[in-house]
Design an enzyme around this catalytic site. Sequence first.
Site, PDB file in Angstrom:
ATOM      1  N   GLU A   1       0.034  -1.303   6.595  1.00 35.13           N
ATOM      2  CA  GLU A   1       1.329  -1.210   5.905  1.00 35.13           C
ATOM      3  C   GLU A   1       2.222  -0.280   6.722  1.00 35.13           C
ATOM      4  O   GLU A   1       1.920   0.910   6.869  1.00 35.13           O
ATOM      5  CB  GLU A   1       1.174  -0.641   4.493  1.00 35.13           C
TER       6      GLU A   1
ATOM      7  N   ASP B   1      -7.719  -2.791  -0.541  1.00 33.77           N
ATOM      8  CA  ASP B   1      -6.659  -1.859  -0.177  1.00 33.77           C
ATOM      9  C   ASP B   1      -7.328  -0.531   0.164  1.00 33.77           C
ATOM     10  O   ASP B   1      -8.004   0.061  -0.678  1.00 33.77           O
ATOM     11  CB  ASP B   1      -5.716  -1.685  -1.384  1.00 33.77           C
TER      12      ASP B   1
ATOM     13  N   HIS C   1       4.344  -5.272  -4.092  1.00 29.50           N
ATOM     14  CA  HIS C   1       4.412  -4.507  -5.341  1.00 29.50           C
ATOM     15  C   HIS C   1       5.340  -3.294  -5.258  1.00 29.50           C
ATOM     16  O   HIS C   1       5.413  -2.517  -6.198  1.00 29.50           O
ATOM     17  CB  HIS C   1       3.001  -4.047  -5.706  1.00 29.50           C
ATOM     18  N   ASP C   2       6.005  -3.120  -4.119  1.00 24.08           N
ATOM     19  CA  ASP C   2       6.927  -1.987  -3.963  1.00 24.08           C
ATOM     20  C   ASP C   2       8.379  -2.418  -3.861  1.00 24.08           C
ATOM     21  O   ASP C   2       9.268  -1.567  -3.863  1.00 24.08           O
ATOM     22  CB  ASP C   2       6.584  -1.205  -2.682  1.00 24.08           C
TER      23      ASP C   2
ATOM     24  N   ASP D   1      -3.079   1.356   3.537  1.00 23.72           N
ATOM     25  CA  ASP D   1      -1.890   1.942   2.926  1.00 23.72           C
ATOM     26  C   ASP D   1      -1.231   2.960   3.875  1.00 23.72           C
ATOM     27  O   ASP D   1      -1.918   3.756   4.509  1.00 23.72           O
ATOM     28  CB  ASP D   1      -2.352   2.649   1.638  1.00 23.72           C
TER      29      ASP D   1
HETATM   30  C1  GLC Z   1       2.176   2.473  -0.385  1.00 22.54           C
HETATM   31  C2  GLC Z   1       1.910   1.632  -1.602  1.00 22.54           C
HETATM   32  C3  GLC Z   1       2.702   2.182  -2.754  1.00 22.54           C
HETATM   33  C4  GLC Z   1       2.228   3.591  -3.004  1.00 22.54           C
HETATM   34  C5  GLC Z   1       2.334   4.439  -1.750  1.00 22.54           C
HETATM   35  C6  GLC Z   1       1.582   5.706  -1.878  1.00 22.54           C
HETATM   36  O1  GLC Z   1       3.491   2.386   0.030  1.00 22.54           O
HETATM   37  O2  GLC Z   1       2.208   0.288  -1.332  1.00 22.54           O
HETATM   38  O3  GLC Z   1       2.576   1.397  -3.904  1.00 22.54           O
HETATM   39  O4  GLC Z   1       2.977   4.179  -4.036  1.00 22.54           O
HETATM   40  O5  GLC Z   1       1.789   3.784  -0.635  1.00 22.54           O
HETATM   41  O6  GLC Z   1       0.202   5.463  -1.834  1.00 22.54           O
END
Ligand code: GLC
Length: 534
Positions: free
Chosen positions: A266, A101, A327-328, A203
């Site tokens: 993402e 990541d 995970h979100d 990310d």
């Molecule tokens: C992304 C991650 C999330 C995190 C955010 C800030 O959306 O998946 O878990 O809190 O970025 O880094």
Amino acid sequence: MAQGGDNWWRDGIFYQIYPRSFQDSDGDGIGDLAGILRRLPYVKSLGVDAIWLSPIFPSPMADFGYDISDYTGIDPLFGTMEDFDALLAAAHDNGLKLILDLVPNHTSSQHPWFVESRSSRDNPKRDWYVWRDPAADGGVPNNWLSEFGGSAWQFDETTGQYYYHAFLAEQPDLNWRNPDVRAAIYDAMRFWLEKGVDGFRVDVIWHLIKDAEFRDNPPNPHYVEGRPPNERILTQYSTDQPEVHDVIAEMRRVTDAYRDRVLIGEIYLPLHRLMAYYGNDLTGAQMPFNFALLSTFWSARSIETIVEDYEEALPKGAWPNWVLGNHDRPRVASRIGPEQARVAAMLLLTLRGTPTLYYGDEIGMHQLAIAPEDVRDPFEKNVPGIGVGRDGCRTPMQWDASPAGGFSGVRPWLPLPEDHIHWNVANLEADSRSILSLYRRLIALRKASPALVAGDYHPIAAQGDLLVYRREAEGTAMIVVLNLGPDPIAVTTSAIRFGSEILLSTFLDREGERLEGVLDLRGNEGVVVMQPHI
Ligand code: GLC
């Protein structure tokens, strides 16, 4: 198929591990790298091809690792660099790719770069972050909001300016317009690429570049009361700026300098904006994550539309991908119910495009309601009580029926649901009709079938709760017939030809059944049917 070569990420199946919650090996209630290594045989046994690890780098853990204080280290909570090297080697020995990541949009406020940057206005790293003067009235520079609640601007007493943080104040945004920032992150990427990691999930990639003039964002005319407060304004100027695509193309050149690596982005954006992330002439991310299934209304017609729109919007040569959980977002088994979770598994693993599985979905883990005293997620702490908390989808993997589910010998960092005594790997492995068995069968079927891996996608007209499509390659055609409702349906489409054979039912009890032109589906049942050769 799915073994190395240029196409591995197209042909393969990805599996996301949230390292804090997979397996604790040192008895601190938090998962770690040695734990993942121990569970590698399980991951391998699923039949997946690549593992994506959420962040494992040194971090104060304000956002559980998405606040990095050293891009080229391993947080002691997760182990050592030797543990990482051992995991990478073992993954590769087992034919598994390993994806890390990359969190380039922001660092931890404790990263030495930020410590320097905030120390004075003329520090050489000042411009590595996004600093702005107060507005004329002394207030925040503009109306941009943090995704985790409140203003996105934090005043810094020492230097009398505000810094921008799209997430927590402990996560200051880097200034990606600064070439030195880019170079520093690319160096970090090379550090891991040299070690042999197979790519990155990047990310919040659509956040990297902000409007050069920092204009106010417009209000959101569709804001719904009760939704997170940051949704009150649109992110027109704070995200998804045209220049971001130059940055991503640069990043892609970094990974392309190595053989067979993949860049995954993402991106939570509407379809027409998402497609731009493949880049001009496909020079962007190879897999801009397609999250359409995470938030869709779960009905045959909506999903049919989503798939068709997505297929149609793909740039020429771009490869699709699909995601059911991460995970979100709330666990799929809770969003659509345990019966439909099996149908969703069949959908994910028979659509055209690379599937990414979220750990635990294969054993039907559901969203856990977290008691206030157990809340860990900073989002829930900042914006309490409206259901934004992400702890419930990050609970420990349920390996067995023991008190901590075989995850740990002590009290885990997040609780397990009581029903883990039934829903656990040991139990479900022993049950040949469990959801885990279904996942394994689906993965095996996909991998054995060129039509499912790489075949064309053809929608087949259907009504009500029925979703039907054909996947076809090398003279073989598979028909996927999914019942998204609870009632039985007699399917009489001409696609179900006389002599078609059921290869798999989500109930795992009718393989080999020959059809005579009609297919009787039970409620919540999906089947993969092979058409007879003509
Ligand atoms: C992304 C991650 C999330 C995190 C955010 C800030 O959306 O998946 O878990 O809190 O970025 O880094």
